[in-house]
Design a protein around this motif. Structure first.
Motif, PDB file in Angstrom:
ATOM      1  N   TYR A 178      48.584   1.834  39.867  1.00 48.44           N
ATOM      2  CA  TYR A 178      47.813   2.343  41.095  1.00 48.44           C
ATOM      3  C   TYR A 178      46.980   3.471  40.704  1.00 48.44           C
ATOM      4  O   TYR A 178      47.562   4.563  40.390  1.00 48.44           O
ATOM      5  CB  TYR A 178      49.190   2.633  42.192  1.00 48.44           C
ATOM      6  CG  TYR A 178      48.997   3.630  43.234  1.00 48.44           C
ATOM      7  CD1 TYR A 178      47.798   3.288  44.200  1.00 48.44           C
ATOM      8  CD2 TYR A 178      49.460   4.802  43.187  1.00 48.44           C
ATOM      9  CE1 TYR A 178      47.525   4.025  45.092  1.00 48.44           C
ATOM     10  CE2 TYR A 178      48.923   5.842  44.437  1.00 48.44           C
ATOM     11  CZ  TYR A 178      48.118   5.336  45.088  1.00 48.44           C
ATOM     12  OH  TYR A 178      47.827   6.264  46.337  1.00 48.44           O
ATOM     13  N   ASP A 179      45.728   3.372  40.837  1.00 45.75           N
ATOM     14  CA  ASP A 179      44.833   4.083  40.234  1.00 45.75           C
ATOM     15  C   ASP A 179      45.132   4.390  38.767  1.00 45.75           C
ATOM     16  O   ASP A 179      45.956   4.114  38.302  1.00 45.75           O
ATOM     17  CB  ASP A 179      45.001   5.541  40.970  1.00 45.75           C
ATOM     18  CG  ASP A 179      44.091   5.602  42.294  1.00 45.75           C
ATOM     19  OD1 ASP A 179      43.258   4.803  42.281  1.00 45.75           O
ATOM     20  OD2 ASP A 179      44.254   6.336  43.173  1.00 45.75           O
ATOM     21  N   SER A 180      43.898   4.851  38.093  1.00 45.09           N
ATOM     22  CA  SER A 180      44.126   4.851  36.601  1.00 45.09           C
ATOM     23  C   SER A 180      43.588   6.031  35.879  1.00 45.09           C
ATOM     24  O   SER A 180      43.650   6.159  34.574  1.00 45.09           O
ATOM     25  CB  SER A 180      43.076   3.721  36.159  1.00 45.09           C
ATOM     26  OG  SER A 180      41.872   3.961  36.559  1.00 45.09           O
ATOM     27  N   GLY A 181      43.165   7.190  36.709  1.00 47.79           N
ATOM     28  CA  GLY A 181      43.125   8.473  36.035  1.00 47.79           C
ATOM     29  C   GLY A 181      41.565   8.440  35.428  1.00 47.79           C
ATOM     30  O   GLY A 181      40.695   7.596  35.566  1.00 47.79           O
ATOM     31  N   PHE A 182      41.203   9.340  34.677  1.00 42.80           N
ATOM     32  CA  PHE A 182      39.875   9.765  34.072  1.00 42.80           C
ATOM     33  C   PHE A 182      39.677   8.926  32.840  1.00 42.80           C
ATOM     34  O   PHE A 182      40.596   8.129  32.347  1.00 42.80           O
ATOM     35  CB  PHE A 182      39.833  11.186  33.500  1.00 42.80           C
ATOM     36  CG  PHE A 182      40.168  12.288  34.507  1.00 42.80           C
ATOM     37  CD1 PHE A 182      39.272  12.696  35.434  1.00 42.80           C
ATOM     38  CD2 PHE A 182      41.411  12.819  34.738  1.00 42.80           C
ATOM     39  CE1 PHE A 182      39.628  13.863  36.162  1.00 42.80           C
ATOM     40  CE2 PHE A 182      41.830  13.919  35.433  1.00 42.80           C
ATOM     41  CZ  PHE A 182      40.861  14.275  36.365  1.00 42.80           C
ATOM     42  N   ALA A 183      38.538   8.969  32.263  1.00 39.23           N
ATOM     43  CA  ALA A 183      38.050   8.317  31.371  1.00 39.23           C
ATOM     44  C   ALA A 183      38.649   9.100  30.152  1.00 39.23           C
ATOM     45  O   ALA A 183      39.048   8.222  29.042  1.00 39.23           O
ATOM     46  CB  ALA A 183      36.492   8.272  31.019  1.00 39.23           C
ATOM     47  N   PHE A 184      38.738  10.332  29.908  1.00 41.25           N
ATOM     48  CA  PHE A 184      39.178  10.977  28.750  1.00 41.25           C
ATOM     49  C   PHE A 184      40.666  10.845  28.413  1.00 41.25           C
ATOM     50  O   PHE A 184      41.121  11.224  27.359  1.00 41.25           O
ATOM     51  CB  PHE A 184      38.790  12.357  28.811  1.00 41.25           C
ATOM     52  CG  PHE A 184      39.411  13.474  29.590  1.00 41.25           C
ATOM     53  CD1 PHE A 184      40.273  14.107  28.864  1.00 41.25           C
ATOM     54  CD2 PHE A 184      38.845  13.524  31.081  1.00 41.25           C
ATOM     55  CE1 PHE A 184      40.878  15.003  29.806  1.00 41.25           C
ATOM     56  CE2 PHE A 184      39.573  14.322  31.751  1.00 41.25           C
ATOM     57  CZ  PHE A 184      40.563  15.316  31.281  1.00 41.25           C
ATOM     58  N   THR A 185      41.352  10.624  29.527  1.00 40.10           N
ATOM     59  CA  THR A 185      42.731  10.347  29.506  1.00 40.10           C
ATOM     60  C   THR A 185      42.998   8.974  29.371  1.00 40.10           C
ATOM     61  O   THR A 185      44.409   8.567  29.743  1.00 40.10           O
ATOM     62  CB  THR A 185      43.483  11.072  30.450  1.00 40.10           C
ATOM     63  OG1 THR A 185      43.045  10.528  31.872  1.00 40.10           O
ATOM     64  CG2 THR A 185      43.255  12.499  30.742  1.00 40.10           C
ATOM     65  N   GLY A 186      42.204   8.198  29.542  1.00 42.56           N
ATOM     66  CA  GLY A 186      42.273   6.493  29.855  1.00 42.56           C
ATOM     67  C   GLY A 186      43.468   6.139  28.611  1.00 42.56           C
ATOM     68  O   GLY A 186      44.466   5.276  28.996  1.00 42.56           O
ATOM     69  N   PHE A 187      43.121   6.312  27.420  1.00 40.06           N
ATOM     70  CA  PHE A 187      43.872   5.785  26.422  1.00 40.06           C
ATOM     71  C   PHE A 187      45.397   6.239  26.232  1.00 40.06           C
ATOM     72  O   PHE A 187      46.392   5.646  26.065  1.00 40.06           O
ATOM     73  CB  PHE A 187      43.425   5.730  25.047  1.00 40.06           C
ATOM     74  CG  PHE A 187      42.119   4.977  24.571  1.00 40.06           C
ATOM     75  CD1 PHE A 187      42.300   3.524  24.932  1.00 40.06           C
ATOM     76  CD2 PHE A 187      41.107   5.405  23.998  1.00 40.06           C
ATOM     77  CE1 PHE A 187      41.512   2.572  24.869  1.00 40.06           C
ATOM     78  CE2 PHE A 187      40.112   4.516  23.698  1.00 40.06           C
ATOM     79  CZ  PHE A 187      40.036   3.225  24.192  1.00 40.06           C
TER      80      PHE A 187
END
Length: 290
Positions: free
Chosen positions: A29-38
């Motif tokens: 549910y929602d996925s956060g930032f790009a820089f924290t994606g991994f």
């Protein structure tokens, strides 16, 4: 919760990413930032082990909620990204992705992250939903609830079996012991209509973006407080404007009322100032016709 477990898989303050798992089917549910994606994807892997991630539900198209979906898909390419039809159109625009990329990089630098793989061009929706659509996720059936107000593309997802709403920032940003922060970027009236829509649902718990699961008592208080905060803030901003104040002074009013403690920790200042200026202009137009 009928064997449904919810895990906080966020990586940094400001992320919005929670994992739902009933033992058979898993949903981000929602996925956060790009820089924290991994990093978020690694947190998901710690929970699921060798099992797959099945779905990614996005509440709206803002960078801190949606960009991590691309990175999660690198780990789980078969995961189905679900979002509103309008969000899918936004993700197709290079100009929108450029704005998200810029905001993500600015916040990454504040978190001392200066280099990370940029996958933002791959941002997309696999299953675009409209208001009232059913989403069958294994044994769970969610109803897509269009909740415009924060954005035009804002959605909640209602699991009637559990009386659980995967919430939307249109209701307001829950911040624990701090006041519920209003964030209506499309309109005041439409936000109040969306909150009334939520009040009509049989809800026991809300899973809130950026914060997590609320118990039954807190859930009901949150919805009512969100409604009151939206109204009180509009009236406060109106008072500033009627006294001859400008947008900058109205932003200062908002900051004094909300921007401290947990809210300051999760809400980047540039995004807060941009969003609040939009709110001020909307209130000016809707209430004063200017």
């Amino acid at each position: 919760m009928h064997d449904l477990k919810i895990y906080d898989v966020r990586s940094v303050p400001g992320d919005s990413a929670f994992l739902l798992d009933d033992g058979k089917t898993s949903i981000l549910y929602d996925s956060g930032f790009a820089f924290t994606g991994f990093a978020v994807a690694e947190n998901i892997k710690k929970v699921l082990g060798y099992r797959s991630l099945d779905y990614i539900f996005l509440t709206h198209s803002h960078y801190d909620h949606a960009l991590g979906s691309v990175y999660a898909k690198r780990y789980y390419p078969d995961a189905v990204v679900v979002a509103g039809e309008y969000a899918s159109k936004i993700f197709a625009k290079d100009s929108a992705k450029a704005v998200m990329r810029d905001l993500d990089r600015k916040y990454a630098s504040k978190c001392n992250v200066f280099e990370y793989e940029d996958l933002i061009d791959d941002l997309s929706v696999d299953f675009a939903v409209s208001d009232g659509d059913d989403i069958r996720a294994g044994d769970m059936i969610f109803k897509a609830i269009h909740l415009p107000g924060h954005t035009k593309c804002s959605f909640g997802f209602y699991l009637e079996k559990n009386k659980l709403l995967l919430g939307s920032e249109t209701i307001g940003v829950y911040a624990g012991k701090f006041p519920v922060v209003p964030s209506y970027l499309i309109g005041y009236d439409i936000t109040m209509q969306s909150i009334n829509k939520v009040k009509m649902l049989d809800i026991k718990n809300v899973l809130t973006p950026h914060y997590g699961l609320l118990d039954e008592k807190t859930t009901q208080k949150y919805i009512l407080d969100g409604e009151k905060s939206a109204y009180d803030t509009a009236q406060g901003i109106l008072a500033v404007l009627k006294k001859g104040g400008d947008v900058a002074q109205a932003i200062e009013y908002f900051k004094e009322k909300f921007y401290y403690g947990y809210v300051k920790e999760i809400y980047p200042v540039d995004a807060m100032e941009l969003n609040t200026s939009i709110m001020v202009n909307l209130i000016n137009k809707e209430f004063l016709g200017e």
